[in-house]
Write a protein that holds these residues in place. Structure first.
Motif, PDB file in Angstrom:
ATOM      1  N   PHE A   1      18.570  12.143   5.411  1.00  0.00           N
ATOM      2  CA  PHE A   1      17.916  12.641   6.621  1.00  0.00           C
ATOM      3  C   PHE A   1      16.429  12.871   6.385  1.00  0.00           C
ATOM      4  O   PHE A   1      15.573  12.482   7.204  1.00  0.00           O
ATOM      5  N   TYR A   2      16.098  13.485   5.261  1.00  0.00           N
ATOM      6  CA  TYR A   2      14.700  13.824   5.009  1.00  0.00           C
ATOM      7  C   TYR A   2      13.888  12.626   4.521  1.00  0.00           C
ATOM      8  O   TYR A   2      12.686  12.543   4.804  1.00  0.00           O
ATOM      9  N   ILE A   3      14.504  11.668   3.818  1.00  0.00           N
ATOM     10  CA  ILE A   3      13.771  10.454   3.443  1.00  0.00           C
ATOM     11  C   ILE A   3      13.468   9.629   4.697  1.00  0.00           C
ATOM     12  O   ILE A   3      12.356   9.114   4.860  1.00  0.00           O
ATOM     13  N   CYS A   4      14.447   9.505   5.585  1.00  0.00           N
ATOM     14  CA  CYS A   4      14.222   8.761   6.830  1.00  0.00           C
ATOM     15  C   CYS A   4      13.165   9.438   7.695  1.00  0.00           C
ATOM     16  O   CYS A   4      12.466   8.765   8.456  1.00  0.00           O
ATOM     17  N   SER A   5      13.035  10.741   7.575  1.00  0.00           N
ATOM     18  CA  SER A   5      12.026  11.462   8.350  1.00  0.00           C
ATOM     19  C   SER A   5      10.624  11.247   7.797  1.00  0.00           C
ATOM     20  O   SER A   5       9.637  11.430   8.509  1.00  0.00           O
ATOM     21  N   GLN A   6      10.521  10.842   6.513  1.00  0.00           N
ATOM     22  CA  GLN A   6       9.222  10.702   5.873  1.00  0.00           C
ATOM     23  C   GLN A   6       8.783   9.254   5.667  1.00  0.00           C
ATOM     24  O   GLN A   6       7.625   9.011   5.304  1.00  0.00           O
ATOM     25  N   SER A   7       9.670   8.295   5.876  1.00  0.00           N
ATOM     26  CA  SER A   7       9.321   6.893   5.633  1.00  0.00           C
ATOM     27  C   SER A   7       8.229   6.423   6.594  1.00  0.00           C
ATOM     28  O   SER A   7       8.000   7.026   7.636  1.00  0.00           O
ATOM     29  N   ASP A   8       7.562   5.323   6.220  1.00  0.00           N
ATOM     30  CA  ASP A   8       6.504   4.789   7.083  1.00  0.00           C
ATOM     31  C   ASP A   8       7.091   4.109   8.315  1.00  0.00           C
ATOM     32  O   ASP A   8       6.493   4.136   9.391  1.00  0.00           O
ATOM     33  N   VAL A   9       8.257   3.489   8.140  1.00  0.00           N
ATOM     34  CA  VAL A   9       8.971   2.859   9.250  1.00  0.00           C
ATOM     35  C   VAL A   9      10.425   3.303   9.175  1.00  0.00           C
ATOM     36  O   VAL A   9      11.016   3.341   8.090  1.00  0.00           O
TER      37      VAL A   9
ATOM     38  N   ASP B   1       0.812  -1.223   0.000  1.00  0.00           N
ATOM     39  CA  ASP B   1       0.000   0.000   0.000  1.00  0.00           C
ATOM     40  C   ASP B   1       0.843   1.269   0.000  1.00  0.00           C
ATOM     41  O   ASP B   1       0.497   2.267   0.640  1.00  0.00           O
ATOM     42  N   GLY B   2       1.972   1.236  -0.697  1.00  0.00           N
ATOM     43  CA  GLY B   2       2.814   2.423  -0.820  1.00  0.00           C
ATOM     44  C   GLY B   2       3.699   2.696   0.374  1.00  0.00           C
ATOM     45  O   GLY B   2       4.359   3.732   0.436  1.00  0.00           O
ATOM     46  N   GLN B   3       3.736   1.782   1.330  1.00  0.00           N
ATOM     47  CA  GLN B   3       4.553   1.978   2.530  1.00  0.00           C
ATOM     48  C   GLN B   3       5.965   1.443   2.313  1.00  0.00           C
ATOM     49  O   GLN B   3       6.161   0.437   1.625  1.00  0.00           O
ATOM     50  N   PHE B   4       6.942   2.103   2.914  1.00  0.00           N
ATOM     51  CA  PHE B   4       8.324   1.621   2.798  1.00  0.00           C
ATOM     52  C   PHE B   4       9.087   1.831   4.094  1.00  0.00           C
ATOM     53  O   PHE B   4       8.696   2.634   4.942  1.00  0.00           O
ATOM     54  N   ILE B   5      10.175   1.069   4.228  1.00  0.00           N
ATOM     55  CA  ILE B   5      11.045   1.129   5.406  1.00  0.00           C
ATOM     56  C   ILE B   5      12.314   1.885   5.029  1.00  0.00           C
ATOM     57  O   ILE B   5      12.891   1.640   3.968  1.00  0.00           O
ATOM     58  N   ALA B   6      12.765   2.786   5.882  1.00  0.00           N
ATOM     59  CA  ALA B   6      14.064   3.441   5.705  1.00  0.00           C
ATOM     60  C   ALA B   6      14.993   2.941   6.808  1.00  0.00           C
ATOM     61  O   ALA B   6      14.633   2.971   7.983  1.00  0.00           O
ATOM     62  N   VAL B   7      16.166   2.469   6.414  1.00  0.00           N
ATOM     63  CA  VAL B   7      17.141   1.953   7.373  1.00  0.00           C
ATOM     64  C   VAL B   7      18.416   2.788   7.275  1.00  0.00           C
ATOM     65  O   VAL B   7      19.014   2.903   6.202  1.00  0.00           O
ATOM     66  N   ASP B   8      18.811   3.393   8.381  1.00  0.00           N
ATOM     67  CA  ASP B   8      20.082   4.121   8.399  1.00  0.00           C
ATOM     68  C   ASP B   8      21.202   3.101   8.566  1.00  0.00           C
ATOM     69  O   ASP B   8      21.548   2.704   9.681  1.00  0.00           O
ATOM     70  N   LEU B   9      21.748   2.664   7.451  1.00  0.00           N
ATOM     71  CA  LEU B   9      22.810   1.655   7.446  1.00  0.00           C
ATOM     72  C   LEU B   9      23.879   2.105   6.465  1.00  0.00           C
ATOM     73  O   LEU B   9      23.674   2.113   5.256  1.00  0.00           O
TER      74      LEU B   9
ATOM     75  N   LYS C   1      12.064  14.912  14.161  1.00  0.00           N
ATOM     76  CA  LYS C   1      11.240  15.347  13.027  1.00  0.00           C
ATOM     77  C   LYS C   1      10.027  14.442  12.861  1.00  0.00           C
ATOM     78  O   LYS C   1       8.928  14.904  12.516  1.00  0.00           O
ATOM     79  N   ARG C   2      10.210  13.146  13.085  1.00  0.00           N
ATOM     80  CA  ARG C   2       9.094  12.208  12.937  1.00  0.00           C
ATOM     81  C   ARG C   2       8.037  12.449  14.020  1.00  0.00           C
ATOM     82  O   ARG C   2       6.838  12.398  13.758  1.00  0.00           O
ATOM     83  N   ILE C   3       8.468  12.706  15.232  1.00  0.00           N
ATOM     84  CA  ILE C   3       7.531  12.988  16.322  1.00  0.00           C
ATOM     85  C   ILE C   3       6.697  14.230  15.993  1.00  0.00           C
ATOM     86  O   ILE C   3       5.487  14.261  16.208  1.00  0.00           O
ATOM     87  N   ALA C   4       7.353  15.235  15.437  1.00  0.00           N
ATOM     88  CA  ALA C   4       6.663  16.483  15.117  1.00  0.00           C
ATOM     89  C   ALA C   4       5.592  16.299  14.051  1.00  0.00           C
ATOM     90  O   ALA C   4       4.646  17.085  13.970  1.00  0.00           O
ATOM     91  N   THR C   5       5.715  15.259  13.222  1.00  0.00           N
ATOM     92  CA  THR C   5       4.743  15.012  12.150  1.00  0.00           C
ATOM     93  C   THR C   5       3.900  13.768  12.395  1.00  0.00           C
ATOM     94  O   THR C   5       3.194  13.300  11.500  1.00  0.00           O
ATOM     95  N   GLY C   6       3.990  13.202  13.610  1.00  0.00           N
ATOM     96  CA  GLY C   6       3.145  12.063  13.954  1.00  0.00           C
ATOM     97  C   GLY C   6       3.582  10.738  13.380  1.00  0.00           C
ATOM     98  O   GLY C   6       2.814   9.764  13.364  1.00  0.00           O
ATOM     99  N   LYS C   7       4.821  10.634  12.898  1.00  0.00           N
ATOM    100  CA  LYS C   7       5.324   9.368  12.335  1.00  0.00           C
ATOM    101  C   LYS C   7       6.088   8.618  13.426  1.00  0.00           C
ATOM    102  O   LYS C   7       7.295   8.760  13.567  1.00  0.00           O
ATOM    103  N   ASN C   8       5.363   7.799  14.176  1.00  0.00           N
ATOM    104  CA  ASN C   8       5.927   7.208  15.385  1.00  0.00           C
ATOM    105  C   ASN C   8       6.492   5.803  15.222  1.00  0.00           C
ATOM    106  O   ASN C   8       6.951   5.219  16.197  1.00  0.00           O
ATOM    107  N   GLN C   9       6.461   5.267  14.018  1.00  0.00           N
ATOM    108  CA  GLN C   9       6.928   3.897  13.827  1.00  0.00           C
ATOM    109  C   GLN C   9       8.447   3.888  13.661  1.00  0.00           C
ATOM    110  O   GLN C   9       8.983   3.835  12.561  1.00  0.00           O
ATOM    111  N   ILE C  10       9.150   3.959  14.786  1.00  0.00           N
ATOM    112  CA  ILE C  10      10.615   3.881  14.830  1.00  0.00           C
ATOM    113  C   ILE C  10      10.964   2.599  15.567  1.00  0.00           C
ATOM    114  O   ILE C  10      10.665   2.461  16.758  1.00  0.00           O
ATOM    115  N   LEU C  11      11.587   1.663  14.875  1.00  0.00           N
ATOM    116  CA  LEU C  11      11.876   0.349  15.446  1.00  0.00           C
ATOM    117  C   LEU C  11      13.376   0.212  15.686  1.00  0.00           C
ATOM    118  O   LEU C  11      14.168   0.239  14.750  1.00  0.00           O
TER     119      LEU C  11
END
Length: 417
Positions: free
Chosen positions: A351-359, A253-261, A375-385
């Motif tokens: 930095f900005y892609i990781c701030s906008q990803s679904d996970v 459904d258009g969702q993606f994971i961003a991994v800082d690796l 940045k994610r908290i400020a925009t309600g993106k709380n799925q940080i694993l």
């Protein structure tokens, strides 16, 4: 004498509980990276069991994808104004260094200092890691919006005055999250003597947990979350890459994971801290983590690694839709933003892609993780694993929510409500 089946079940559940707790404790020791002038600082310091059992409220889960039903937060601060505050003829100058995760904090500290001193803030330049690597602020950020956001808060000048020289400006080291008390005691006397100061921010800690509020909070909140925006061309590149990732993610459904690796970071540092705790995770470990918490092979994964490295092959075998910048950046933008000798553009894009990803999954601890979380908290993106080594065959993704979210202890929560 027969054995009561209820006793057998109780014994099994007890063993299972201890296995789960052991895994949770491992995750709690995800330490932060070393930063310039900073030692290895732990990010997650809360009791392991409390953090691990915290669940996100409400909503339904389709596999590990969490539908964020949390409302986007609103700024809690009121924009301060200069009012009748004392004004001086002096200037505060500084440079942005080390990448966007540092820029946010450096801007906030400079605004707090300049406002307290009644000085004029000079728009900073941007310095890369290589000697002579220097860019104008407007090459990456929107300078007009930056200056407009600070109107009435602090006076801002776009260009450095010609009269400033080594003779009439003093270099002052400033701790990140500087307080008015620190400015008054250590910086103001130098400013009054020299008339101008140049700031060099250092980071005693990369921890962005909320601390005791001070009078400077409203100023710092505005500077951190309301002053920096990408200039239009860079914004367009980021948006096009995010859209490309969503297009490639039709099955989720258009969702993606961003991994800082970043392989180069993993190679430069060991992933064990001085006390033997885990500070980062490699490609094989991230692959196992994502699979065990329920992501299937159709999940789209974005990596902050700039160029493909052989060590990533195993991750791509498990998740064929694994991409790096060169796979999804528009071809006409690569010469400027990807093939440049400087890494500033690639850092900003990540930095900005990781701030906008679904996970978001921080495979490396440090300020990148901390300020992306903000940045994610400020925009309600709380799925940080936060990753961990999982001994069981499967685990719930909700057991690995960052303590910044589960405990609401990030500095951002003092700025948004």
């Amino acid at each position: 004498m027969g054995v009561d089946p209820r006793q057998i079940l109780a014994g099994f559940l007890t063993v299972t509980m201890f296995v789960m707790l052991a895994n949770m404790i491992k995750r709690e020791h995800f330490d932060s990276m070393k930063t310039p002038a900073a030692a290895n600082i732990r990010l997650d310091e809360n009791p392991a069991v409390e953090q691990s059992l915290a669940k996100l409220p409400g909503g339904t889960t389709t596999g590990p994808w969490k539908e964020d039903e949390w409302q986007e937060l609103k700024p809690c601060w009121a924009k301060p104004d200069l009012g009748n505050s004392e004004k001086s003829t002096g200037f505060v100058t500084f440079s942005l260094t080390n990448g966007p995760e540092y820029h946010v904090s450096q801007i906030a500290d400079a605004v707090v200092v300049a406002r307290y001193l009644g000085a004029t803030l000079v728009v900073p330049d941007i310095r890369g890691s290589k000697r002579g690597d220097k860019r104008d602020f407007e090459e990456i950020y929107d300078v007009e919006k930056f200056m407009k956001s600070l109107e009435g808060v602090v006076r801002v000048r776009k260009d450095q005055p010609a009269e400033l020289s080594a003779q009439n400006i003093a270099v002052v080291r400033v701790p990140n999250r500087v307080t008015e008390e620190h400015v008054e005691e250590y910086i103001a006397p130098i400013f009054r003597t020299k008339g101008n100061v140049r700031l060099a921010t250092y980071f005693p800690s990369v921890n962005m947990k909320e601390i005791t509020k001070s009078k400077a909070d409203s100023v710092a909140c505005l500077a951190m979350f309301g002053a920096l925006e990408l200039q239009p061309e860079v914004r367009e590149v980021v948006d096009s890459m995010v859209e490309r990732l969503r297009t490639l993610s039709r099955k989720s459904d258009g969702q993606f994971i961003a991994v800082d690796l970043r392989v180069e970071i993993l190679e430069k540092k060991g992933c064990l801290g001085g006390d033997g705790t885990k500070t980062c995770y490699g490609p094989d470990e991230i692959s196992a983590f994502l699979q065990k918490i329920g992501f299937d092979k159709d999940a789209t994964v974005y990596l902050t690694q700039t160029r493909w490295h052989g060590s990533l092959d195993s991750l791509k075998e498990s998740f064929p839709k694994t991409y790096i910048k060169e796979n999804i950046m528009p071809a006409d933008k690569k010469p400027k933003f990807l093939d440049s000798e400087t890494s500033e553009f690639t850092k900003v894009i990540d930095f900005y892609i990781c701030s906008q990803s679904d996970v978001f999954v921080p495979a490396i601890s440090g300020l990148f993780y901390a300020n992306v979380a903000g940045k994610r908290i400020a925009t309600g993106k709380n799925q940080i694993l936060v990753p961990a080594t999982i001994s069981e065959a499967t685990a719930s993704a909700s057991d690995f929510i960052s303590s910044y979210i589960s405990k609401k202890n990030h500095l951002a929560y003092s700025c948004f409500c």
